[in-house]
Scaffold this motif. Structure first.
Motif, PDB file in Angstrom:
ATOM      1  N   PHE A  57       0.859  -1.269  -0.015  1.00 41.38           N
ATOM      2  CA  PHE A  57       0.125   0.081  -0.025  1.00 41.38           C
ATOM      3  C   PHE A  57       0.979   1.231  -0.145  1.00 41.38           C
ATOM      4  O   PHE A  57       1.992   1.136   0.513  1.00 41.38           O
ATOM      5  CB  PHE A  57      -1.028  -0.136   1.513  1.00 41.38           C
ATOM      6  N   GLY A  58       0.174   2.259  -0.583  1.00 42.25           N
ATOM      7  CA  GLY A  58       0.983   3.629  -0.449  1.00 42.25           C
ATOM      8  C   GLY A  58       0.805   4.510  -1.673  1.00 42.25           C
ATOM      9  O   GLY A  58      -0.208   4.229  -2.357  1.00 42.25           O
ATOM     10  N   SER A  59       1.684   5.450  -1.851  1.00 48.10           N
ATOM     11  CA  SER A  59       1.505   6.418  -2.991  1.00 48.10           C
ATOM     12  C   SER A  59       2.331   5.858  -4.109  1.00 48.10           C
ATOM     13  O   SER A  59       2.331   4.625  -4.450  1.00 48.10           O
ATOM     14  CB  SER A  59       2.191   7.637  -2.436  1.00 48.10           C
ATOM     15  N   SER A  60       2.628   6.840  -4.944  1.00 40.13           N
ATOM     16  CA  SER A  60       3.193   6.369  -6.429  1.00 40.13           C
ATOM     17  C   SER A  60       4.673   5.753  -5.811  1.00 40.13           C
ATOM     18  O   SER A  60       5.200   4.933  -6.600  1.00 40.13           O
ATOM     19  CB  SER A  60       3.748   7.762  -7.177  1.00 40.13           C
ATOM     20  N   ARG A  61       5.170   5.984  -4.724  1.00 43.57           N
ATOM     21  CA  ARG A  61       6.275   5.407  -4.412  1.00 43.57           C
ATOM     22  C   ARG A  61       6.360   4.054  -3.947  1.00 43.57           C
ATOM     23  O   ARG A  61       7.198   3.424  -3.585  1.00 43.57           O
ATOM     24  CB  ARG A  61       7.113   6.490  -3.405  1.00 43.57           C
ATOM     25  N   ILE A  73       4.349  -4.144   7.947  1.00 42.27           N
ATOM     26  CA  ILE A  73       5.729  -3.722   8.077  1.00 42.27           C
ATOM     27  C   ILE A  73       5.608  -2.327   7.220  1.00 42.27           C
ATOM     28  O   ILE A  73       5.141  -2.113   5.975  1.00 42.27           O
ATOM     29  CB  ILE A  73       6.835  -4.281   7.204  1.00 42.27           C
ATOM     30  N   PHE A  74       5.987  -1.226   7.861  1.00 44.93           N
ATOM     31  CA  PHE A  74       6.109   0.054   7.349  1.00 44.93           C
ATOM     32  C   PHE A  74       7.396   0.228   6.604  1.00 44.93           C
ATOM     33  O   PHE A  74       8.521  -0.158   7.018  1.00 44.93           O
ATOM     34  CB  PHE A  74       5.834   1.358   8.192  1.00 44.93           C
ATOM     35  N   PHE A  75       7.431   1.163   5.470  1.00 45.23           N
ATOM     36  CA  PHE A  75       8.874   1.092   4.767  1.00 45.23           C
ATOM     37  C   PHE A  75       8.819   2.596   4.066  1.00 45.23           C
ATOM     38  O   PHE A  75       7.885   3.218   3.818  1.00 45.23           O
ATOM     39  CB  PHE A  75       9.076  -0.100   3.936  1.00 45.23           C
ATOM     40  N   THR A  76      10.070   2.958   4.063  1.00 46.53           N
ATOM     41  CA  THR A  76      10.492   4.222   3.156  1.00 46.53           C
ATOM     42  C   THR A  76      11.268   3.807   2.156  1.00 46.53           C
ATOM     43  O   THR A  76      12.319   3.413   2.162  1.00 46.53           O
ATOM     44  CB  THR A  76      11.030   5.392   4.079  1.00 46.53           C
ATOM     45  N   SER A  77      10.807   4.324   0.429  1.00 42.89           N
ATOM     46  CA  SER A  77      11.693   3.806  -0.394  1.00 42.89           C
ATOM     47  C   SER A  77      12.699   4.872  -0.798  1.00 42.89           C
ATOM     48  O   SER A  77      12.639   5.784  -0.446  1.00 42.89           O
ATOM     49  CB  SER A  77      10.792   3.529  -1.444  1.00 42.89           C
ATOM     50  N   PRO A  78      13.831   4.375  -1.714  1.00 38.85           N
ATOM     51  CA  PRO A  78      14.839   5.463  -1.997  1.00 38.85           C
ATOM     52  C   PRO A  78      14.303   6.664  -2.450  1.00 38.85           C
ATOM     53  O   PRO A  78      13.179   6.658  -3.091  1.00 38.85           O
ATOM     54  CB  PRO A  78      15.597   4.516  -3.018  1.00 38.85           C
ATOM     55  N   GLU A 124      20.614   5.436 -14.333  1.00 41.02           N
ATOM     56  CA  GLU A 124      19.636   4.786 -15.012  1.00 41.02           C
ATOM     57  C   GLU A 124      18.726   4.266 -13.844  1.00 41.02           C
ATOM     58  O   GLU A 124      17.712   3.617 -14.294  1.00 41.02           O
ATOM     59  CB  GLU A 124      20.499   3.642 -15.584  1.00 41.02           C
ATOM     60  N   ASN A 125      19.029   4.158 -12.693  1.00 45.20           N
ATOM     61  CA  ASN A 125      18.129   3.529 -11.702  1.00 45.20           C
ATOM     62  C   ASN A 125      16.831   4.642 -11.321  1.00 45.20           C
ATOM     63  O   ASN A 125      15.954   4.377 -10.368  1.00 45.20           O
ATOM     64  CB  ASN A 125      18.863   3.470 -10.204  1.00 45.20           C
ATOM     65  N   TRP A 126      17.052   5.908 -11.932  1.00 46.02           N
ATOM     66  CA  TRP A 126      16.187   6.913 -11.457  1.00 46.02           C
ATOM     67  C   TRP A 126      15.133   7.500 -12.650  1.00 46.02           C
ATOM     68  O   TRP A 126      15.793   7.712 -13.562  1.00 46.02           O
ATOM     69  CB  TRP A 126      17.050   8.063 -10.887  1.00 46.02           C
ATOM     70  N   SER A 171      12.671  11.641  -6.848  1.00 44.08           N
ATOM     71  CA  SER A 171      11.744  10.757  -6.083  1.00 44.08           C
ATOM     72  C   SER A 171      11.299   9.606  -6.372  1.00 44.08           C
ATOM     73  O   SER A 171      10.712   8.828  -5.662  1.00 44.08           O
ATOM     74  CB  SER A 171      10.786  11.659  -5.393  1.00 44.08           C
ATOM     75  N   HIS A 172      11.550   9.387  -7.751  1.00 45.95           N
ATOM     76  CA  HIS A 172      11.002   7.974  -8.274  1.00 45.95           C
ATOM     77  C   HIS A 172      12.218   7.099  -9.013  1.00 45.95           C
ATOM     78  O   HIS A 172      12.698   7.756  -9.702  1.00 45.95           O
ATOM     79  CB  HIS A 172       9.932   8.462  -9.141  1.00 45.95           C
ATOM     80  N   LEU A 173      12.043   5.934  -8.557  1.00 48.81           N
ATOM     81  CA  LEU A 173      12.991   4.952  -9.254  1.00 48.81           C
ATOM     82  C   LEU A 173      12.502   4.507 -10.764  1.00 48.81           C
ATOM     83  O   LEU A 173      11.191   4.439 -10.938  1.00 48.81           O
ATOM     84  CB  LEU A 173      12.902   3.477  -8.376  1.00 48.81           C
ATOM     85  N   SER A 174      13.354   4.079 -11.661  1.00 45.01           N
ATOM     86  CA  SER A 174      13.138   3.541 -12.714  1.00 45.01           C
ATOM     87  C   SER A 174      12.628   2.040 -12.547  1.00 45.01           C
ATOM     88  O   SER A 174      12.917   1.530 -11.466  1.00 45.01           O
ATOM     89  CB  SER A 174      14.220   3.892 -13.754  1.00 45.01           C
TER      90      SER A 174
END
Length: 306
Positions: free
Chosen positions: A57-61, A239-244, A281-283, A287-290
């Protein structure tokens, strides 16, 4: 005077009858829509939520960063762009299956944002007559919205009707082969623009973000408690998490977030700096990963959970 009253009464009757008929038609169509983030994805979630073992669950991230099939083949990513914790809490409140893995994304700064009121939950208002738990949470946070929906049933489709009709007649994808994850594949032009922005970044756009950590937003704290209690009831692992992100957060804020979840006895994974800027290339953006970066994060989550 009598004629005026009769005219007024007739208009009221016409309004009520028309409103109920239009609502019935839209609601009937809506139940058959399973594509698009406005209503379709939530409809698909409600259809499969108690048959899968892992939910994100969560936002675009969350939506664009977690390839849930890397973690578990029996899973669904319910991340939706521009939503926050209230949206997630409402959907999680509908879960019945025990022993699931529930992953919820949270932006660290949002924990201390005192302006947050939970309005993102109103994106689910079209479900209030189908899901009692969603109705209960919306009524708790925004009772006036429930009252308005009773006066005018069509009110719940305000801003949604066109999307519902569009995805009914022209679905965006085959939902039966869709598992919720939406990878980002930057075009050559998008990569060029991001590279230019990255090279020109200044201190204000790339500096450490900080916040007043004296008080956790009480609405958000309440919503997290609702999620926690539901998971306890179902004996599910939360589990709550924060993505890169390349928009760095002050270390003191990150410590406070960890302390908060520790105090609530909730597992929290901080991956905010898991992927750096050594390979753009990872991005897709700051704020958003590829899809390439998302695969790295998803594989790490798989190892962490298993």
């Amino acid at each position: 005077m009598k004629k005026s009253f009769q005219l007024f009464l007739a208009l009221i009757i016409v309004f009520v009858v028309s409103d109920r008929l239009i609502y019935y038609g839209l609601n009937t169509i809506d139940k058959s829509v399973f594509s698009g983030q406005v209503t379709g994805k939530a409809n698909q979630f409600l259809q499969i939520k108690d048959s899968v073992d892992l939910l994100v669950f969560g936002s675009s991230r969350a939506n664009h960063h977690v390839n849930n099939l890397f973690i578990d083949s029996s899973s669904f990513n319910m991340g939706v762009d521009a939503t926050k914790i209230a949206y997630s809490a409402a959907l999680i409140s509908t879960l019945n299956k025990p022993n699931q893995y529930i992953l919820v994304h949270i932006d660290q700064m949002r924990l201390f944002n005192n302006e947050y009121s939970g309005k993102d939950v109103l994106s689910l208002i079209n479900l209030v007559n189908r899901e009692e738990n969603i109705k209960k949470l919306i009524h708790e946070l925004f009772p006036e919205e429930i009252y308005l929906s009773k006066i005018s049933n069509c009110y719940v489709y305000n801003g949604k009707a066109l999307s519902v009709l569009k995805n009914y007649f022209f679905p965006k994808y085959d939902y039966q082969s869709y598992f919720g994850y939406d990878p980002l594949y930057p075009s050559i032009e998008q990569k060029k623009i991001f590279n230019e922005l990255f090279q020109k970044r200044n201190e204000s756009s790339y500096s450490l973000k900080t916040a007043n950590t004296d008080l956790v937003n009480p609405v958000l704290d309440h919503l997290i408690t609702i999620i926690q209690e539901k998971c306890k009831t179902n004996n599910s692992r939360l589990i709550f998490f924060t993505s890169p992100t390349l928009n760095k957060t002050n270390p003191s804020v990150r410590v406070k977030v960890k302390e908060y979840f520790l105090s609530k006895n909730i597992d929290y994974f901080d991956y905010s700096d898991f992927i750096d800027d050594s390979n753009l290339e990872n991005w897709k953006d700051f704020s958003h990963l590829s899809s390439q970066g998302a695969n790295l994060l998803s594989k790490e989550l798989q190892l962490k959970l298993k």
